[in-house]
Structures are given as C-alpha cells and as structure tokens.
Design a protein around this motif. Structure first.
Motif: not given
Ligand code: HEC
Length: 160
Positions: A120-122, A53-55, A152-157
């Motif tokens: 926690g994710f929300e 749902p991230f479009q 630690d489960y974080v994508f962002t650098r």
């Molecule tokens: C299919 C993979 C996927 C799922 C499922 C997903 N994320 Fe992420 N999420 C990502 C990616 C990839 C990024 C990095 C985006 C960027 O580089 O700007 C991210 C980034 C984030 C961040 C910023 C911190 C970080 O890790 O970089 C938050 C907050 C976040 N997601 C919350 C959520 C929440 C809440 C959910 C569930 C509703 C969720 N995500 C589900 C892939 C996912």
C-alpha cells in the motif's frame, strides 16, 4: 423480502469492512516511526529526475519486519517503510533540515494491496496523521517502484 435485503446489505458492509476479507482501503499512519531504524538519507536538489515532488532532504525508516526484508530482498506482511521528506536550507557551508513536507509510506499486505505488488502506498502531508494525498490507489507510485521488481519493489538497500 425488504428485511432480507437489509440484512444482506448489512452483511456485505460488514464483510467489506473487515480486514482480510477484501482489499484493504487505507494505509495506516506509521505511528512511532521516528523510533524505528534509520536506514538511509538523501538530498534531492532541483534538476534531479525525482525533484517533483521529492525535492528535499529525506530519511528512510523501517520497522523490524522491513529490516528483515531488506536483508532478504523480500518482505512479509506488516513490513513498513517510511520516506520522511523535509525542507532544507543552506548556509555557513552546511545543509540543515527544515520543516516536514510529507511522509511517503509503503505498507506490505499481500492480499490487501494485491493490485500494487502487495504494497500500500500513501502520503501524509506535513505532520498530519489523517490527511491522505494518494488518490489513485498508489498506482503511480507503484509504476515507478516496479523498476525494483527483483527486490520486492523497494529501492533502498541495507548498508552496514
Ligand atoms: C519516479 C519514481 C518514483 C515515484 C513515482 C515514487 N517513488 Fe518512492 N522512491 C523512489 C526512489 C528512487 C526511492 C529511493 C530513494 C533513496 O534511495 O533514498 C524511493 C523510495 C521510497 C520509499 C522508501 C523505500 C524504498 O523503496 O526505498 C518509500 C516509502 C516510497 N518511495 C514511497 C513512495 C510513495 C508513497 C510514492 C507515491 C506517492 C512513491 N514512492 C512514488 C522513486 C519513486
């Protein structure tokens, strides 16, 4: 005996409602996050694996503890990251922000959210501070974020 079990039930209720004694139930709305540090932005278009749902155009924000964590690669309790997702429109060779779709939040509480890596994710839809969309305790969010276990489960650098 009746009195005893009523008191016992009240104690159990109190203990489970107190932070630190049991699993934390809710992620807090990240009050004031627009004043936190902006870490990065990204535009996700149709066809991208995260499209649903991230479009949209998102900005990532972090509080002070989250910034320390980004630099270290591990996060202490109280760290909060916000994924602020907006609609976008294209015109005149420019892409403009639109209305908010939702914010995704990660809040670190090692004990409270131990089932999902201490995070926690929300999701709070639109501009709501009270509606919450995550129904599975964050498990599906966490599953994808486990690819970043070594950070630690974080994508962002952090970039300079
Ligand atoms: C299919 C993979 C996927 C799922 C499922 C997903 N994320 Fe992420 N999420 C990502 C990616 C990839 C990024 C990095 C985006 C960027 O580089 O700007 C991210 C980034 C984030 C961040 C910023 C911190 C970080 O890790 O970089 C938050 C907050 C976040 N997601 C919350 C959520 C929440 C809440 C959910 C569930 C509703 C969720 N995500 C589900 C892939 C996912």
């Amino acid at each position: 005996m009746k009195l005893f079990s009523t008191v016992l039930a009240a104690v159990i209720l109190f203990v489970s409602a107190s932070p630190g004694y049991a699993e934390k139930e809710k992620v807090d709305y990240p009050e004031g996050y627009r004043q936190w540090a902006h870490i990065k932005s990204m535009l996700i278009e149709p066809g991208h694996p995260l499209e649903n749902p991230f479009q949209g155009l998102h900005h990532v924000y972090g509080n002070k503890l989250a910034l320390e964590g980004l630099k270290k690669g591990s996060f202490q309790d109280g760290s909060v990251l916000v994924f602020d997702l907006l609609q976008y429109s294209r015109g005149d060779h420019a892409i403009q922000e639109g209305e908010r779709k939702f914010i995704g939040v990660m809040q670190k509480e090692k004990k409270g959210f131990s089932a999902t890596g201490g995070w926690g994710f929300e999701v709070f839809p639109k501009d709501s501070k009270t509606d919450r969309l995550v129904a599975d305790g964050g498990k599906s969010c966490f599953t994808c974020h486990t690819s970043q276990t070594d950070r630690d489960y974080v994508f962002t650098r952090w970039r300079k």
